[in-house]
Write a protein that holds these residues in place. Structure first.
Motif, mmCIF file in Angstrom:
data_model
loop_
_atom_site.group_PDB
_atom_site.id
_atom_site.type_symbol
_atom_site.label_atom_id
_atom_site.label_comp_id
_atom_site.label_asym_id
_atom_site.label_seq_id
_atom_site.Cartn_x
_atom_site.Cartn_y
_atom_site.Cartn_z
ATOM 1 N N ALA A 180 27.222 36.601 49.295
ATOM 2 C CA ALA A 180 26.166 35.585 49.313
ATOM 3 C C ALA A 180 26.640 34.241 48.773
ATOM 4 C CB ALA A 180 24.963 36.092 48.514
ATOM 5 N N ALA A 181 27.502 34.237 47.764
ATOM 6 C CA ALA A 181 27.909 32.990 47.126
ATOM 7 C C ALA A 181 29.088 32.301 47.814
ATOM 8 C CB ALA A 181 28.261 33.257 45.658
ATOM 9 N N TYR A 182 29.792 33.021 48.681
ATOM 10 C CA TYR A 182 31.057 32.492 49.229
ATOM 11 C C TYR A 182 30.914 31.146 49.961
ATOM 12 C CZ TYR A 182 35.488 32.288 51.706
ATOM 13 O OH TYR A 182 36.706 31.879 52.187
ATOM 14 N N PRO A 183 29.982 30.954 50.878
ATOM 15 C CA PRO A 183 29.938 29.666 51.601
ATOM 16 C C PRO A 183 29.778 28.473 50.681
ATOM 17 C CG PRO A 183 28.502 31.284 52.635
ATOM 18 C CD PRO A 183 28.905 31.854 51.329
ATOM 19 N N PHE A 184 29.049 28.631 49.584
ATOM 20 C CA PHE A 184 28.762 27.498 48.696
ATOM 21 C C PHE A 184 29.904 27.244 47.713
ATOM 22 C CE2 PHE A 184 25.001 29.954 49.832
ATOM 23 C CZ PHE A 184 24.274 29.019 50.545
ATOM 24 N N VAL A 185 30.597 28.292 47.311
ATOM 25 C CA VAL A 185 31.707 28.142 46.373
ATOM 26 C C VAL A 185 32.983 27.739 47.106
ATOM 27 C CG1 VAL A 185 33.169 29.359 44.713
ATOM 28 C CG2 VAL A 185 30.702 29.765 44.739
ATOM 29 N N ALA A 186 33.320 28.425 48.190
ATOM 30 C CA ALA A 186 34.560 28.137 48.919
ATOM 31 C C ALA A 186 34.556 26.730 49.502
ATOM 32 C CB ALA A 186 34.751 29.170 50.031
ATOM 33 N N GLY A 187 33.411 26.279 49.991
ATOM 34 C CA GLY A 187 33.352 24.921 50.530
ATOM 35 C C GLY A 187 33.597 23.870 49.475
ATOM 36 N N ALA A 188 33.072 24.081 48.275
ATOM 37 C CA ALA A 188 33.271 23.119 47.191
ATOM 38 C C ALA A 188 34.721 23.109 46.714
ATOM 39 C CB ALA A 188 32.341 23.443 46.031
ATOM 40 N N VAL A 189 35.339 24.286 46.609
ATOM 41 C CA VAL A 189 36.741 24.359 46.183
ATOM 42 C C VAL A 189 37.642 23.679 47.210
ATOM 43 C CG1 VAL A 189 38.653 25.950 45.793
ATOM 44 C CG2 VAL A 189 36.423 26.415 44.772
ATOM 45 N N GLU A 190 37.355 23.853 48.466
ATOM 46 C CA GLU A 190 38.153 23.199 49.508
ATOM 47 C C GLU A 190 38.034 21.685 49.402
ATOM 48 O OE1 GLU A 190 38.552 23.147 54.406
ATOM 49 O OE2 GLU A 190 37.096 24.434 53.401
ATOM 50 N N ASP A 191 36.829 21.179 49.136
ATOM 51 C CA ASP A 191 36.648 19.737 48.979
ATOM 52 C C ASP A 191 37.367 19.206 47.747
ATOM 53 O OD1 ASP A 191 35.095 19.750 51.248
ATOM 54 O OD2 ASP A 191 33.181 19.833 50.154
ATOM 55 N N ALA A 192 37.569 20.045 46.743
ATOM 56 C CA ALA A 192 38.267 19.601 45.529
ATOM 57 C C ALA A 192 39.753 19.377 45.769
ATOM 58 C CB ALA A 192 38.056 20.613 44.411
ATOM 59 N N LYS A 232 34.104 18.219 40.906
ATOM 60 C CA LYS A 232 34.276 18.263 42.365
ATOM 61 C C LYS A 232 34.020 19.668 42.907
ATOM 62 C CE LYS A 232 37.805 14.638 42.469
ATOM 63 N NZ LYS A 232 39.229 14.360 42.764
ATOM 64 N N ALA A 233 34.361 20.692 42.105
ATOM 65 C CA ALA A 233 34.260 22.074 42.568
ATOM 66 C C ALA A 233 32.888 22.688 42.338
ATOM 67 C CB ALA A 233 35.329 22.924 41.880
ATOM 68 N N GLN A 234 31.892 21.903 42.003
ATOM 69 C CA GLN A 234 30.540 22.450 41.872
ATOM 70 C C GLN A 234 30.068 23.006 43.212
ATOM 71 O OE1 GLN A 234 28.217 19.152 40.486
ATOM 72 N NE2 GLN A 234 28.873 19.368 38.338
ATOM 73 N N PRO A 235 29.354 24.108 43.230
ATOM 74 C CA PRO A 235 28.830 24.651 44.489
ATOM 75 C C PRO A 235 28.052 23.597 45.261
ATOM 76 C CG PRO A 235 28.532 26.244 42.740
ATOM 77 C CD PRO A 235 29.031 24.988 42.079
ATOM 78 N N THR A 236 28.109 23.693 46.550
ATOM 79 C CA THR A 236 27.520 22.655 47.404
ATOM 80 C C THR A 236 26.014 22.511 47.219
ATOM 81 O OG1 THR A 236 27.384 24.300 49.179
ATOM 82 C CG2 THR A 236 29.325 22.883 49.146
ATOM 83 N N THR A 237 25.350 23.564 46.727
ATOM 84 C CA THR A 237 23.903 23.488 46.462
ATOM 85 C C THR A 237 23.635 23.491 44.947
ATOM 86 O OG1 THR A 237 23.772 25.898 46.703
ATOM 87 C CG2 THR A 237 23.237 24.566 48.642
#
Length: 308
Positions: A180-192, A232-237
């Motif tokens: 459940a958490a992967y889309p929001f965490v992985a997207g933020a880490v990639e942006d970092a 920068k690595a905060q979850p997208t939501t």
């Protein structure tokens, strides 16, 4: 008895006997024509007053017209009295090329050639700029390549998610990508800008003993400023957060909440100058407890992060 009518014509027999005494009334007698005098009845031509069509005599304007050709190729027509005739102008002769004179290239071709050469030069410059910028780290793609090679090797730490971490077991039934958490965490880490380590993601669980199911994502590289990276690595939501204790391994740590659809989830993360890790709950939290999540993060960190 009445006498038969008498003819006015002289008797041929009498005329023959008296030829010397015949009168000039005999129509059959040959006429004597004097020298130079036309015969009687020859004053007029058989065709009347107009010459025939084959005659070359111009006559009085009613016969054929004489066409006179001049040396320039024109054909002036002698008028016949019926009105002026249109004259067809003769076009001037085309100028002949002078022997040995160079041919001129049309200006349109010159302009098109110059534009094509300019476009090639501009494209070569753009390609050279992109190549140089990529080799020197001018973009995000170059930064990712740099962190995944030289900077990852320069890190003094290793991130590796094993079969157990922090007292939790690896959930082999749930791949990290479907949690459940992967889309929001992985997207933020990639942006970092720092990629995830080769063995830097896993799902850990204590179910069915306790309803704990968390996602771990971590990696190494030139993080630089740990506080800036964590922001920068905060979850997208991301909803809200606060600082946390990173533990004895040092660095910087934060905890916070983020939304998954209409539910609220909790996460904690740490970062150093050359490593980072995020622990996010796959289960919603009615009342987030940052203290408990931070403790779980520190325990997991001890098992997944080690010196090189």
């Amino acid at each position: 008895m009445a006498e038969p009518p008498r003819s006015d014509m002289p008797d041929s027999s009498s005329g023959s006997s008296g030829s010397s005494g015949s009168s000039g009334d005999d129509l059959n007698a040959p006429q004597v024509v004097g020298e130079g005098d036309p015969p009687e009845g020859a004053a007029e031509a058989p065709w009347g007053g107009a010459p025939p069509w084959w005659s070359a005599d111009p006559g009085d304007g009613t016969g054929p017209q004489i066409v006179i050709r001049d040396a320039s190729g024109g054909h002036p027509v002698v008028p016949d009295g019926t009105g002026p005739l249109p004259m067809v102008p003769v076009p001037p002769p085309l100028p002949m090329p002078v022997a040995g004179e160079p041919k001129r290239v049309p200006r349109l071709l010159l302009v098109a050639g110059a534009a094509a050469v300019g476009a090639v030069v501009l494209m070569a410059g753009v390609l050279a700029f992109r190549t140089d910028g990529g080799s020197r780290g001018g973009g995000a793609g170059a930064k990712d390549a740099r962190t995944s090679t030289g900077e990852a090797a320069a890190s003094q730490k290793v991130i590796s998610a094993g079969a157990t971490a922090g007292g939790l077991r690896l959930d082999g039934r749930t791949p990290p990508q479907v949690s459940a958490a992967y889309p929001f965490v992985a997207g933020a880490v990639e942006d970092a800008g720092i990629p995830v380590a080769e063995r830097g993601q896993a799902v850990y669980s204590e179910e069915p003993v306790r309803p704990i199911n968390v996602l771990f994502v971590g990696g190494t590289g030139q993080v630089g400023d740990p506080a800036g990276f964590l922001q920068k690595a905060q979850p997208t939501t991301f909803i809200a957060g606060q600082d946390a204790d990173p533990g004895g391994q040092g660095g910087k740590a934060v905890c916070g909440t983020f939304a998954v659809l209409a539910e609220t989830h909790t996460y904690c993360a740490w970062a150093t100058a050359d490593s980072y890790g995020v622990v996010a709950s796959n289960r919603p939290s009615l009342n987030p407890r940052f203290t408990l999540m931070a403790e779980l993060m520190r325990r997991i960190r001890q098992d997944v992060e080690r010196p090189r």
